[in-house]
Design a protein around this motif. Structure first.
Motif, PDB file in Angstrom:
ATOM      1  N   ARG A 168       0.836  -1.190   0.000  1.00  6.01           N
ATOM      2  CA  ARG A 168       0.000   0.000   0.000  1.00  6.01           C
ATOM      3  C   ARG A 168       0.876   1.248   0.000  1.00  6.01           C
ATOM      4  NH1 ARG A 168      -2.577   0.445   5.064  1.00  6.01           N
ATOM      5  NH2 ARG A 168      -3.198  -1.728   4.764  1.00  6.01           N
ATOM      6  N   GLU A 169       1.864   1.220   0.875  1.00  2.00           N
ATOM      7  CA  GLU A 169       2.760   2.362   1.036  1.00  2.00           C
ATOM      8  C   GLU A 169       3.475   2.704  -0.285  1.00  2.00           C
ATOM      9  OE1 GLU A 169       3.076   4.948   3.844  1.00  2.00           O
ATOM     10  OE2 GLU A 169       2.326   2.937   4.335  1.00  2.00           O
ATOM     11  N   ASP A 209       2.575   1.666  -3.232  1.00  2.00           N
ATOM     12  CA  ASP A 209       1.641   1.690  -4.342  1.00  2.00           C
ATOM     13  C   ASP A 209       1.988   0.666  -5.430  1.00  2.00           C
ATOM     14  OD1 ASP A 209      -0.768   2.955  -4.905  1.00  2.00           O
ATOM     15  OD2 ASP A 209       0.153   3.965  -6.618  1.00  2.00           O
TER      16      ASP A 209
END
Lengths: 353, 353
Positions: B12-13, B15
């Motif tokens: 998530r961080e 992407d």
DNA sequence: TTGTACGCGTTATCAA
DNA sequence: TTGATAACGCGTACAA
């Protein structure tokens, strides 16, 4: 060979869905009595048991406690483990053990290995090498990751965690006072180097007892044993070192040793010189292990209540683990760590008058 | 407090997708050097470590060995554990411990607890109660579920599994022969009741040694101690029992005891009667523990090489575990179990001439 | 070069 | 009353 059966297999077999099976087995009354019984009968037949690993993954807790100790062939540590296991088991926890073997590296590796999801929290006693190097980053990192630690016996003041310790200072004071009141004038102490916290504290207790009784401490009566000697494999070296110490101090009439091994070895040396215990020399040890009980004469000793330490440590850890569940709901509170002191007890045998 | 970071969070961080992160961390060259470095740097920064539990679930193996022993405050067992832990750790396994406390029920419960996915295989020594009740269903069930067991020391012939035992018979024979060749005429044995396999075998060795030396065995010279006495808590009862035995057999000039505790207790009794060891009575024990080393006089004893037993047991288990992976590909083969015998060694000290 | 989908075994939520 | 789906964290076959 019938492999472990899973929910999925039962579901397939009975032609229902997995969740139906799951619910039926957990006695959910969502499910009709009919299917419930059917499923339960089948599960019983195939001896279904939920898979712990899957549960751990789901619940994000393993119900397992990690223990890291320096050595397992050691009466004190194995008694502590027994205490931990007793409480842990009674509260549904398992116990997984890592040995540091007094090595810093093994301590770190073992902790890392277990900290990656295998356990919910640690109970540990610090290795000598770690104490010597004063490198405690692995403890802090573990705690920062949200994994609670309970330290016992060999602890570090500065680390933010629960601790269970023995009243080393008071215990050794009691022992030395006993020797004093029994008439000893030249009391020696056989202890460890100062970086071992328990050794340092026990030495301090010795000094305080002397001081409070207006006996001036004599540096030459203090023997600080090196780590390397402190093992079963170096028994002879240890004996030699103590013997040298003896030769230099012929006037000794009382010995306080900070552990069992030092005490019985000292007794061995004393006998070599044809001195009688307790008539000529009185001896007191620390830790009530097998050696003390079976040595001849029986060794008067400061009992540490090792099993109780283990029990207390386990209670502290489990309490914190179960508390954390609630805490997450209420948000962060101020952490509050306790240090529990286990009282020592002087067990008198025949090595003192 | 920075919680353990997962692939998902990294993904998530940064992407990217979870699998990209996974691949990048496993140095897959599917991934561009660019993202690989980016991911690895991030992972290092946040000290990413794969979650053991998730891996266990995925791989269907935990890389953990379950140990079930009757008692941990016991030199022999803790040495075995040390051996197991040594090998296990060096091969990437952890060790989880359950204590049966010599109880059948606790043994069963502990095994069931661990068998539900927590471990890949067992190393165990059977509790006395289990031996007495002769109920071995839990072992067979575990094995039938495809979970390998290695038994050590206290084993059951009929169970289909690897075993590591001491050459009890030969060891005790050696000991008794030593006494005979040292001139003992009336050799007593202090042993356990027969359902404890090691006790039975050692008694048998005693009898064979006598027979081969044309000495007729005398039933009154055989003392079989009851379980209840066989613990630290009943030291006095044990001592009494041995003393009674002594009173009835004043002609004893050699004692073979099947464990350390019996041996040192016997020595204690002998001293009461002002008999000299080894001049009047010679004593040999079994198991080379702390007591033997430190007793006075030093106890001549049959060493069991406990640590080696642990090492061997761990090797057997791990070999089988890693073999099974292949076996599943090749289909069922005939199982073939080994029984490894660890040689004993007579360690001579001062309780024999 | 990257991402999607699936499965390990379980439970909880929500939909049917 | 039952079932489908998602999620726990990871790795991998396959698709894009």
């Amino acid at each position: 060979m019938k492999r472990k059966v899973t929910l999925k297999q039962i579901a397939r077999e009975l032609d229902v869905s997995i969740s139906t099976v799951s619910k039926a087995l957990r006695h959910s009354k969502e499910i009709s009595e009919d299917t419930r019984e059917k499923v339960q009968a089948f599960a019983k037949l195939y001896n279904y048991r939920p898979n712990n690993i899957a549960l751990s993954l789901k619940n994000r807790k393993t119900k397992t406690i990690g223990i890291i100790i320096p050595e397992i062939v050691h009466h004190f540590f194995s008694k502590v483990i027994r205490g931990i296991e007793l409480i842990a088991n009674s509260r549904g926890y398992n116990v997984i053990i890592g040995l540091s073997n007094e090595s810093f590296t093994k301590e770190v590796i073992n902790m890392e290995m277990l900290a990656n999801g295998s356990i919910d929290g640690f109970i540990l006693s610090i290795s000598k090498e770690t104490l010597l190097q004063q490198d405690f980053h692995h403890f802090n990192e573990t705690i920062n990751q949200g994994m609670p630690i309970v330290m016992f016996d060999r602890v570090i003041e500065e680390i933010n965690c629960d601790k269970v310790i023995v009243d080393d200072l008071k215990g050794s004071k009691k022992a030395v006072e006993k020797l004093i009141s029994n008439g000893c004038k030249n009391i020696a102490i056989i202890t460890t180097k100062d970086y071992v916290s328990v050794g340092r504290l026990r030495t301090q207790g010795y000094l305080e007892a002397l001081q409070e009784n207006k006996i001036s401490a004599n540096k030459s009566l203090i023997l600080k044993i090196d780590v390397e000697l402190d093992s079963e494999d170096h028994l002879e070296d240890l004996e030699n070192e103590i013997e040298q110490f003896f030769k230099k101090n012929k006037n000794i009439d009382g010995i306080f040793a900070v552990n069992e091994l030092y005490a019985v070895t000292a007794m061995k040396v004393v006998r070599k010189y044809d001195l009688k215990i307790p008539d000529n020399i009185q001896v007191i040890g620390f830790t009530d292990g097998v050696l003390s009980k079976h040595s001849r004469p029986g060794l008067t000793t400061v009992s540490q209540h090792a099993q109780e330490m283990g029990e207390k440590a386990a209670e502290l850890l489990i309490e914190r683990l179960e508390l954390e569940v609630e805490k997450e709901e209420y948000g962060e509170e101020e952490e509050h760590y306790q240090t529990v002191v286990i009282e020592t007890e002087l067990i008198e045998r025949d090595s003192t008058k």
